[in-house]
Design a protein around this motif. Structure first.
Motif, short mmCIF file in Angstrom:
data_model
loop_
_atom_site.label_atom_id
_atom_site.label_comp_id
_atom_site.label_asym_id
_atom_site.label_seq_id
_atom_site.Cartn_x
_atom_site.Cartn_y
_atom_site.Cartn_z
N PRO A 15 -6.94 -5.01 -9.24
CA PRO A 15 -5.72 -6.00 -9.17
C PRO A 15 -4.61 -5.39 -8.30
O PRO A 15 -3.94 -6.11 -7.53
N ALA A 16 -4.57 -4.10 -8.51
CA ALA A 16 -3.57 -3.37 -7.42
C ALA A 16 -3.69 -3.32 -6.37
O ALA A 16 -2.94 -3.69 -5.34
N ALA A 17 -4.98 -3.13 -5.83
CA ALA A 17 -5.55 -2.98 -4.29
C ALA A 17 -5.27 -4.29 -3.84
O ALA A 17 -4.57 -4.49 -2.67
N SER A 18 -5.59 -5.46 -4.62
CA SER A 18 -5.40 -6.87 -3.94
C SER A 18 -3.98 -7.19 -3.71
O SER A 18 -3.47 -7.59 -2.54
N ALA A 19 -3.15 -6.77 -4.53
CA ALA A 19 -1.56 -6.97 -4.56
C ALA A 19 -1.13 -6.22 -3.42
O ALA A 19 -0.27 -6.47 -2.21
N ALA A 49 -4.34 3.96 -1.69
CA ALA A 49 -4.00 4.56 -0.35
C ALA A 49 -3.10 3.64 0.42
O ALA A 49 -3.28 2.35 0.49
N GLY A 50 -2.29 4.19 1.01
CA GLY A 50 -1.27 3.29 2.03
C GLY A 50 -0.21 2.58 1.39
O GLY A 50 0.67 1.92 1.92
N VAL A 51 -0.20 2.84 -0.02
CA VAL A 51 1.18 2.00 -0.77
C VAL A 51 2.43 2.28 -0.35
O VAL A 51 3.37 1.49 -0.37
N SER A 52 2.85 3.53 0.47
CA SER A 52 4.31 3.99 0.76
C SER A 52 4.69 2.90 1.73
O SER A 52 6.06 3.03 1.80
N ALA A 53 3.78 2.09 2.43
CA ALA A 53 4.39 1.12 3.27
C ALA A 53 5.04 0.09 2.59
O ALA A 53 5.87 -0.65 3.33
N ILE A 54 4.47 -0.15 1.28
CA ILE A 54 5.09 -1.40 0.68
C ILE A 54 5.84 -1.10 -0.41
O ILE A 54 6.70 -2.03 -1.29
N TYR A 55 5.76 0.23 -1.42
CA TYR A 55 6.28 0.28 -2.71
C TYR A 55 7.48 1.06 -2.54
O TYR A 55 7.57 1.93 -1.96
N ARG A 56 8.67 0.22 -2.82
CA ARG A 56 9.84 0.86 -2.75
C ARG A 56 10.31 1.79 -4.12
O ARG A 56 10.79 2.91 -3.81
N GLY A 57 9.81 1.65 -5.13
CA GLY A 57 9.92 2.13 -6.54
C GLY A 57 10.21 1.54 -7.62
O GLY A 57 9.77 0.47 -7.52
#
Length: 182
Positions: A15-19, A49-57
């Motif tokens: 579910p995390a990867a999908s979002a 992987a690649g979450v830094s492009a979308i996850y602010r914190g």
């Protein structure tokens, strides 16, 4: 994530990867605000992987007063209803979204146990999302032990987010792992 959802079923895919993949495709960002999950939601998200492009914190606001101080939940709402409430869940998501400068805020609040809290039963959980198109909250009545309640809350919060991101009726919901996507 090897945990089970509210129906004690293992989710197909992540579910995390999908979002995360959906948000990346939309060019939108995410922030989290957690109470009962205590960082599990953020941990599930940053595994991708690649979450830094979308996850602010995110914020972990376990103590009730921190929900007001850090996540901007109105103190009068907390005083009147307590921390385990659908409107508090929405306020957490909205507050996290604003405080972290994100397009989307995702929040969890509830009672993981082992004891009831403020006359709220163990397993009562609210997950909420706030985004560009408004907010939504879902009540969960979970059973099982503390670990299951917390992990199921994470899965269900991510599902709620995935349903609200633009394009929710495409392959991302039917194919939560994104296997059919390029």
């Amino acid at each position: 994530m090897g945990d089970t959802d509210a129906r004690h079923q293992r989710p197909a895919g992540s579910p995390a990867a999908s979002a995360v993949h959906r948000l990346h495709e939309c060019g939108q960002t995410l922030a989290t605000v957690e109470s009962l999950t205590g960082g599990l939601l953020a941990a599930a998200i940053v595994e991708i992987a690649g979450v830094s492009a979308i996850y602010r914190g995110g914020l972990v606001v376990y103590a009730t007063e921190l929900k007001a101080v850090l996540a901007a939940v109105p103190e009068d709402l907390l005083a009147a209803r307590g921390p385990v409430d659908p409107d508090v869940a929405v306020a957490l998501a909205e507050g996290g979204r604003r405080r972290c400068g994100a397009d989307w805020g995702l929040a969890t609040t509830g009672v993981a146990g082992p004891e009831p809290q403020d006359d709220k039963p163990v397993g009562l959980v609210y997950v909420a999302v706030a985004g560009p198109t408004g907010s939504d909250v879902r009540r969960l009545d979970l059973d099982g032990g503390r670990d299951h309640i917390r992990s199921a809350a994470v899965i269900e919060a991510l599902r709620l987010l995935a349903e609200r991101i633009p394009g929710a009726d495409d392959a991302g919901v039917a194919d939560p792992a994104g296997v059919g996507r390029r």
